[in-house]
Scaffold this active site. Structure first.
Site, PDB file in Angstrom:
ATOM      1  N   ALA A  87       0.867  -1.193   0.000  1.00 13.93           N
ATOM      2  CA  ALA A  87       0.000   0.000   0.000  1.00 13.93           C
ATOM      3  C   ALA A  87       0.902   1.242   0.000  1.00 13.93           C
ATOM      4  CB  ALA A  87      -0.950  -0.011   1.193  1.00 13.93           C
ATOM      5  N   HIS A 140       3.158   4.597  -0.760  1.00 14.96           N
ATOM      6  CA  HIS A 140       2.881   6.011  -1.040  1.00 14.96           C
ATOM      7  C   HIS A 140       4.222   6.741  -1.143  1.00 14.96           C
ATOM      8  CE1 HIS A 140       3.814   6.408   3.181  1.00 14.96           C
ATOM      9  NE2 HIS A 140       2.843   5.562   3.471  1.00 14.96           N
ATOM     10  N   GLY A 162       5.878   8.389   0.898  1.00 15.66           N
ATOM     11  CA  GLY A 162       6.793   8.164   2.024  1.00 15.66           C
ATOM     12  C   GLY A 162       7.709   6.988   1.712  1.00 15.66           C
ATOM     13  N   HIS A 163       7.102   5.881   1.242  1.00 10.61           N
ATOM     14  CA  HIS A 163       7.915   4.715   0.864  1.00 10.61           C
ATOM     15  C   HIS A 163       8.823   5.076  -0.316  1.00 10.61           C
ATOM     16  CE1 HIS A 163       4.256   2.714   2.630  1.00 10.61           C
ATOM     17  NE2 HIS A 163       5.206   2.103   3.292  1.00 10.61           N
ATOM     18  N   GLY A 192      11.158   4.799   7.835  1.00 11.25           N
ATOM     19  CA  GLY A 192      10.628   6.151   7.969  1.00 11.25           C
ATOM     20  C   GLY A 192      10.600   6.594   9.431  1.00 11.25           C
ATOM     21  N   GLU A 193      10.821   7.895   9.622  1.00 14.45           N
ATOM     22  CA  GLU A 193      10.796   8.440  10.982  1.00 14.45           C
ATOM     23  C   GLU A 193       9.373   8.663  11.489  1.00 14.45           C
ATOM     24  OE1 GLU A 193      13.378  11.828  10.591  1.00 14.45           O
ATOM     25  OE2 GLU A 193      15.174  10.602  10.924  1.00 14.45           O
ATOM     26  N   GLN A 205       9.289   2.568  16.241  1.00 14.89           N
ATOM     27  CA  GLN A 205       9.720   1.372  15.495  1.00 14.89           C
ATOM     28  C   GLN A 205      11.207   1.484  15.122  1.00 14.89           C
ATOM     29  OE1 GLN A 205       7.520  -0.900  12.324  1.00 14.89           O
ATOM     30  NE2 GLN A 205       8.708   0.419  10.970  1.00 14.89           N
ATOM     31  N   VAL A 256       7.339  12.121   5.299  1.00 18.07           N
ATOM     32  CA  VAL A 256       6.852  12.801   4.086  1.00 18.07           C
ATOM     33  C   VAL A 256       5.401  13.154   4.343  1.00 18.07           C
ATOM     34  CG1 VAL A 256       6.448  12.585   1.605  1.00 18.07           C
ATOM     35  CG2 VAL A 256       8.466  11.531   2.630  1.00 18.07           C
ATOM     36  N   ARG A 298      -2.566   3.928   5.862  1.00 22.71           N
ATOM     37  CA  ARG A 298      -3.900   3.940   6.451  1.00 22.71           C
ATOM     38  C   ARG A 298      -4.744   5.119   5.975  1.00 22.71           C
ATOM     39  NH1 ARG A 298      -3.816   0.909  11.687  1.00 22.71           N
ATOM     40  NH2 ARG A 298      -1.821  -0.141  11.673  1.00 22.71           N
TER      41      ARG A 298
HETATM   42  O1  PAF Z   1       6.817  -0.130   8.956  1.00 25.25           O
HETATM   43  C1  PAF Z   1       6.329  -1.122   8.376  1.00 25.25           C
HETATM   44  O2  PAF Z   1       5.752  -1.017   7.312  1.00 25.25           O
HETATM   45  C2  PAF Z   1       6.455  -2.491   9.030  1.00 25.25           C
HETATM   46  O3  PAF Z   1       6.349  -2.397  10.407  1.00 25.25           O
HETATM   47  C3  PAF Z   1       7.720  -3.248   8.613  1.00 25.25           C
HETATM   48  C4  PAF Z   1       8.978  -2.547   9.095  1.00 25.25           C
HETATM   49  C5  PAF Z   1       7.759  -3.398   7.102  1.00 25.25           C
HETATM   50  C6  PAF Z   1       7.713  -4.645   9.219  1.00 25.25           C
HETATM   51  O4  PAF Z   1       6.598  -5.382   8.822  1.00 25.25           O
END
Ligand code: PAF
Length: 282
Positions: A32, A34, A36-37, A147-148, A153, A176, A187
């Protein structure tokens, strides 16, 4: 760009690159995708010879079965974005490929993983560590990009990498935002038009709180944000904490740490959104 679904195919594709001494960057995702990715993939492509992206909705990090079920799955569109931003290899495994047997490993990085998300989503970070450690073992990258926005995480992954002595450079990349300030998130596509409007008050409140914080105490800033979010239509505050950016423990005074971050989680309708703002950094 090649798309593979098994660990065997992944290893074969990477063996060639690694035998040529190529530097491998890795962007783990749950799809999914966007912008940011896209920024993570772009950065990895700039800094490495090969960029592997994984697309895997990891069941062990969801403590709510409905949340897992509702998580958007859009592999075809994801591959288009990955190709556009420079990924060379996509790993999109099945659940059985990643977990041929249940993963019973326990990861504990208290107090980093017990506050905030750790408190409200028990087991979440254990699941994240399980999947990220498996993916790291499969890909064996030189560097991995996160991502920050998922601030906690990132801290938990850094703790795991130090603990397990992975020789992987963990690169945190800035949040982003949409043009109007909303932090990009997979989401967001689940927000109704009304919720999308309401969600804007999250980043707006955080930005304004930065100005407010300049001449108010930590406690006053905390209360100001809590009050502003609670008064915003359609938003339900889960938590807002002002923490040391390294230890993630709450601070009581701006002088307590050189690195201070405000972390927030808010329900907008039934969509759980997170965001953060850096109040102080060296
Ligand atoms: O940030 C995410 O999208 C997830 O937590 C990750 C790091 C891909 C692990 O499933």
């Amino acid at each position: 760009m090649k798309v593979v679904h098994t660990v065997k195919e992944l290893r074969e594709a990477l063996a060639v690159e690694k035998s040529l001494g190529k530097k491998v960057g890795f962007v783990p995702t749950m799809g999914a995708l966007h912008k940011g990715h896209a920024s993570l993939v772009k950065r990895s492509a700039e800094e490495n010879d090969v960029t592997v992206a994984s697309v895997f909705v990891n069941p062990t990090q969801f403590n709510d079965a409905k949340d897992l079920e509702k998580y958007p799955r859009t592999l075809e569109a994801d591959c288009e974005l990955l190709q556009t931003y420079g990924a060379t290899l996509v790993f999109a495994p099945s659940v059985d490929e990643v977990y041929p047997e249940p993963d019973t490993r326990q990861f504990s990085y208290a107090p980093i993983d017990t506050v905030m998300e750790g408190k409200f989503r028990p087991g979440h970070f254990n699941g994240v560590c399980q999947v990220v450690s498996k993916l790291f073992d499969m890909v064996q990258p030189d560097a991995a990009y996160f991502g920050e926005k998922d601030f906690q995480q990132l801290a938990v992954i850094r703790a795991m990498v130090a603990d397990k002595k992975y020789g992987i450079d963990i690169v945190g990349c800035p949040i982003v935002r949409e043009d109007d300030g909303l932090a990009m998130s997979s989401r967001n596509m689940r927000l109704s038009a009304e919720d999308r409007k309401n969600a804007l008050n999250i980043s707006r409140t955080l930005f304004k709180s930065s100005t407010f914080a300049a001449d108010h105490s930590v406690r006053e800033t905390l209360e100001w944000v809590e009050k502003a979010i609670t008064a915003s239509p359609g938003l339900e505050l889960e938590y807002f904490e002002i923490v040391d950016g390294d230890t993630l423990q709450p601070v009581e005074d701006w002088g307590e740490s050189p690195y201070i971050v405000g972390c927030i989680t808010v329900f907008c309708g039934d969509v759980r959104l997170i965001d953060n703002i850096v109040y102080k950094e060296l």
